[in-house]
Write an enzyme that holds these catalytic residues in place. Sequence first.
Site, PDB file in Angstrom:
ATOM      1  N   HIS A 146      -0.229   1.470   2.626  1.00 53.69           N
ATOM      2  CA  HIS A 146      -0.400   2.843   2.030  1.00 53.69           C
ATOM      3  C   HIS A 146      -1.182   2.656   0.666  1.00 53.69           C
ATOM      4  CE1 HIS A 146       0.554   6.654   0.582  1.00 53.69           C
ATOM      5  NE2 HIS A 146       0.869   7.122   1.770  1.00 53.69           N
ATOM      6  N   ASP A 159       4.204   6.553   9.291  1.00 56.19           N
ATOM      7  CA  ASP A 159       3.535   6.917  10.607  1.00 56.19           C
ATOM      8  C   ASP A 159       4.452   5.706  11.684  1.00 56.19           C
ATOM      9  OD1 ASP A 159       0.699   7.719   9.199  1.00 56.19           O
ATOM     10  OD2 ASP A 159       1.918   9.152  10.470  1.00 56.19           O
TER      11      ASP A 159
HETATM   12  C1  SDX Z   1      -0.835   8.241   5.914  1.00 55.80           C
HETATM   13  O1  SDX Z   1      -2.522   9.137   1.358  1.00 55.80           O
HETATM   14  C2  SDX Z   1      -1.260   9.546   1.742  1.00 55.80           C
HETATM   15  O2  SDX Z   1      -0.509  10.039   1.366  1.00 55.80           O
HETATM   16  C3  SDX Z   1      -1.577   9.489   3.427  1.00 55.80           C
HETATM   17  C4  SDX Z   1       0.013   9.630   3.967  1.00 55.80           C
HETATM   18  C5  SDX Z   1       0.224  11.202   3.803  1.00 55.80           C
HETATM   19  O3  SDX Z   1       1.408  11.518   3.896  1.00 55.80           O
HETATM   20  O4  SDX Z   1      -0.746  12.154   3.675  1.00 55.80           O
HETATM   21  O5  SDX Z   1       0.831   8.980   3.644  1.00 55.80           O
HETATM   22  C6  SDX Z   1      -0.440   9.796   5.465  1.00 55.80           C
HETATM   23  O6  SDX Z   1      -2.379   8.357   6.197  1.00 55.80           O
HETATM   24  C7  SDX Z   1      -0.070   6.947   5.978  1.00 55.80           C
HETATM   25  C8  SDX Z   1      -1.267   5.848   6.245  1.00 55.80           C
HETATM   26  C9  SDX Z   1      -1.511   5.708   7.783  1.00 55.80           C
HETATM   27  N1  SDX Z   1      -2.607   4.851   8.090  1.00 55.80           N
HETATM   28  C10 SDX Z   1      -2.185   3.578   8.744  1.00 55.80           C
HETATM   29  O7  SDX Z   1      -0.981   2.997   8.905  1.00 55.80           O
HETATM   30  C11 SDX Z   1      -3.285   2.669   8.937  1.00 55.80           C
HETATM   31  C12 SDX Z   1      -3.029   1.239   8.528  1.00 55.80           C
HETATM   32  N2  SDX Z   1      -3.095   1.005   7.191  1.00 55.80           N
HETATM   33  C13 SDX Z   1      -4.273   0.561   6.757  1.00 55.80           C
HETATM   34  O8  SDX Z   1      -5.497   0.993   7.129  1.00 55.80           O
HETATM   35  C14 SDX Z   1      -4.346   0.770   5.012  1.00 55.80           C
HETATM   36  O9  SDX Z   1      -3.177   0.256   4.443  1.00 55.80           O
HETATM   37  C15 SDX Z   1      -4.560   2.245   4.628  1.00 55.80           C
HETATM   38  C16 SDX Z   1      -5.632   2.854   4.991  1.00 55.80           C
HETATM   39  C17 SDX Z   1      -3.372   2.937   4.669  1.00 55.80           C
HETATM   40  C18 SDX Z   1      -4.513   2.142   2.980  1.00 55.80           C
HETATM   41  O10 SDX Z   1      -5.792   1.371   2.700  1.00 55.80           O
HETATM   42  P1  SDX Z   1      -6.125   0.923   1.222  1.00 55.80           P
HETATM   43  O11 SDX Z   1      -5.278   1.646   0.199  1.00 55.80           O
HETATM   44  O12 SDX Z   1      -7.919   1.136   1.217  1.00 55.80           O
HETATM   45  O13 SDX Z   1      -6.113  -0.461   1.194  1.00 55.80           O
HETATM   46  P2  SDX Z   1      -6.963  -1.586   1.708  1.00 55.80           P
HETATM   47  O14 SDX Z   1      -7.535  -1.247   2.943  1.00 55.80           O
HETATM   48  O15 SDX Z   1      -7.897  -1.925   0.340  1.00 55.80           O
HETATM   49  O16 SDX Z   1      -5.847  -2.806   1.894  1.00 55.80           O
HETATM   50  C19 SDX Z   1      -5.670  -3.868   0.726  1.00 55.80           C
HETATM   51  C20 SDX Z   1      -5.370  -5.235   1.478  1.00 55.80           C
HETATM   52  C21 SDX Z   1      -6.829  -5.515   2.052  1.00 55.80           C
HETATM   53  O17 SDX Z   1      -6.723  -6.999   2.208  1.00 55.80           O
HETATM   54  P3  SDX Z   1      -7.619  -7.826   1.281  1.00 55.80           P
HETATM   55  O18 SDX Z   1      -8.822  -7.134   1.325  1.00 55.80           O
HETATM   56  O19 SDX Z   1      -7.025  -7.603  -0.140  1.00 55.80           O
HETATM   57  O20 SDX Z   1      -7.615  -9.314   1.686  1.00 55.80           O
HETATM   58  O21 SDX Z   1      -4.292  -4.998   2.628  1.00 55.80           O
HETATM   59  C22 SDX Z   1      -4.787  -5.353   3.921  1.00 55.80           C
HETATM   60  C23 SDX Z   1      -6.325  -4.928   3.734  1.00 55.80           C
HETATM   61  O22 SDX Z   1      -7.058  -5.965   4.629  1.00 55.80           O
HETATM   62  N3  SDX Z   1      -4.324  -4.406   4.704  1.00 55.80           N
HETATM   63  C24 SDX Z   1      -3.824  -4.493   6.068  1.00 55.80           C
HETATM   64  C25 SDX Z   1      -3.313  -3.358   6.350  1.00 55.80           C
HETATM   65  N4  SDX Z   1      -3.591  -2.397   5.370  1.00 55.80           N
HETATM   66  C26 SDX Z   1      -4.071  -2.855   4.366  1.00 55.80           C
HETATM   67  N5  SDX Z   1      -3.872  -5.692   6.680  1.00 55.80           N
HETATM   68  C27 SDX Z   1      -3.503  -5.449   7.677  1.00 55.80           C
HETATM   69  N6  SDX Z   1      -2.591  -4.478   8.354  1.00 55.80           N
HETATM   70  C28 SDX Z   1      -2.690  -3.317   7.608  1.00 55.80           C
HETATM   71  N7  SDX Z   1      -2.177  -2.284   8.334  1.00 55.80           N
END
Ligand code: SDX
Length: 432
Positions: A308, A365
């Site tokens: 998140h 989710d």
């Molecule tokens: C919602 O914003 C809100 O409030 C949203 C929400 C709401 O109520 O409105 O809460 C609802 O959208 C919840 C999120 C639903 N999405 C997912 O579940 C999709 C999977 N999650 C990821 O795509 C990610 O965690 C996000 C999009 C939710 C957040 O992305 P960020 O904040 O841009 O974080 P990032 O992509 O920079 O990740 C940081 C690190 C990275 O690794 P490094 O570059 O440091 O090596 O964490 C890793 C990412 O690769 N990472 C994951 C991961 N999520 C982040 N690795 C594997 N699996 C994952 N799910």
Amino acid sequence: MSKETAQLIIDGTTYTLPIVESTTGEKALDVRSLLRQTGYITLDSGYMNTGSCESQITYLDGSKGILRYRGYDIEDLAANCVFIEVAYLLLTGELPTAKELDRFKYDMTRYALIHEDMIHFFDHFPPNSSPMSILSTMVGTLHDFYPEMDKEEDPYGGLTTTTARLLSKLRTIAAFSYKKNIGHPLVYPRADLSYCANFLNMMFDRPNMPYKVEPINVIALNKLLILHADHEQNCSTSTVRLVGSAGVGLYPSISAGINALWGPLHGGANVAVIRMLEGIYRDGEDYDKYISKAKNPDDPYRLTGFGHRVYKTYDPRAKLIKEVCQAVLETLNVTDPLLNIAQELEYRISRDDYFVSRNLYPNVDFYSGIIYRAMGIPTNMFTVMFALGRLPGWIAHWQEMNSDKESSRIGRPRQVYKGITNRPFVKIEDRG
Ligand code: SDX
């Protein structure tokens, strides 16, 4: 405004920036004078460090896993309220009295029908159209069927007829789109059913097989919608505020928010989670394979439902949804192999340094889809369910954005230009 200031030194000149302090103690640099003072803008891709507005609606603390609507803890609201009560709170700033709630429930009944001409639209969407594209299209057309009254009576401070209409009609549009999709006759809303019971009945009642509204499903749906009702400046809510800041009415602004929510990184994740769990199930529950793929920087695969932007601890909503999930399955005596897979995946992730070091926990989710499945709601309707819950939050933010001169300034971010600087024009005959 805090009395504190920040000093910024650029090319030997010191600039002073005010510091803004929230009511909960967080502080922010107020950079509204930065360009005028220094000629500099800021750069912050994805707005990870940037506040877009001041707001009084929802507070969340990502490190402590705190979520409050208008100052009330989400745990208290989910345990003691129905969804419509929380919608009233978000929209007016106060929990309703019994009389106010009765009046609001009456409005939900009063405005539950959609114009019969709108029903013909469903016949012209291609088969298997996404329920989210249908939802955003139908909400956009509400603008034409129910012209928003610019200055309408505001019976209870923030709860206008336009608001009540949209809250009630979105539920009807969602249920009608499902019935049309499966080719069943529409089931119209009833005056004797509550907001959630009416939705379930419109979804599942049939002339040949009357539907029995299970109390546990009504309880669970109220909790799910409450837990999705707002989440401060997330992608779709920021979209509603940005689109609305151009002077766009409520319905088209909400239609834009629905489209933003659709994304698999946002509200669309609840559909993606089920697809992921089904994939792991079909693949013989080879957890290590999928966890390794998610950790591989060269592999775009992500374990959806985890991580998140703000929560760096367990999403408080996920904790409550997991409890509801177990209660629904136990009460309905339903077993779902996907719940076992989700729990095993969570167990393994919680002990894997890649995820622990990045503070990746289940988000809102991760478990919600399993409850919707147990209720009989099809996977392609899961994000529609998220939109039903998020609607009062979107409306509250659209109202707040429109509430004063400062917050209603048209949103227009700047950029750092990295393209070709300047070059002489070349006539087409000289372009080779
Ligand atoms: C919602 O914003 C809100 O409030 C949203 C929400 C709401 O109520 O409105 O809460 C609802 O959208 C919840 C999120 C639903 N999405 C997912 O579940 C999709 C999977 N999650 C990821 O795509 C990610 O965690 C996000 C999009 C939710 C957040 O992305 P960020 O904040 O841009 O974080 P990032 O992509 O920079 O990740 C940081 C690190 C990275 O690794 P490094 O570059 O440091 O090596 O964490 C890793 C990412 O690769 N990472 C994951 C991961 N999520 C982040 N690795 C594997 N699996 C994952 N799910």
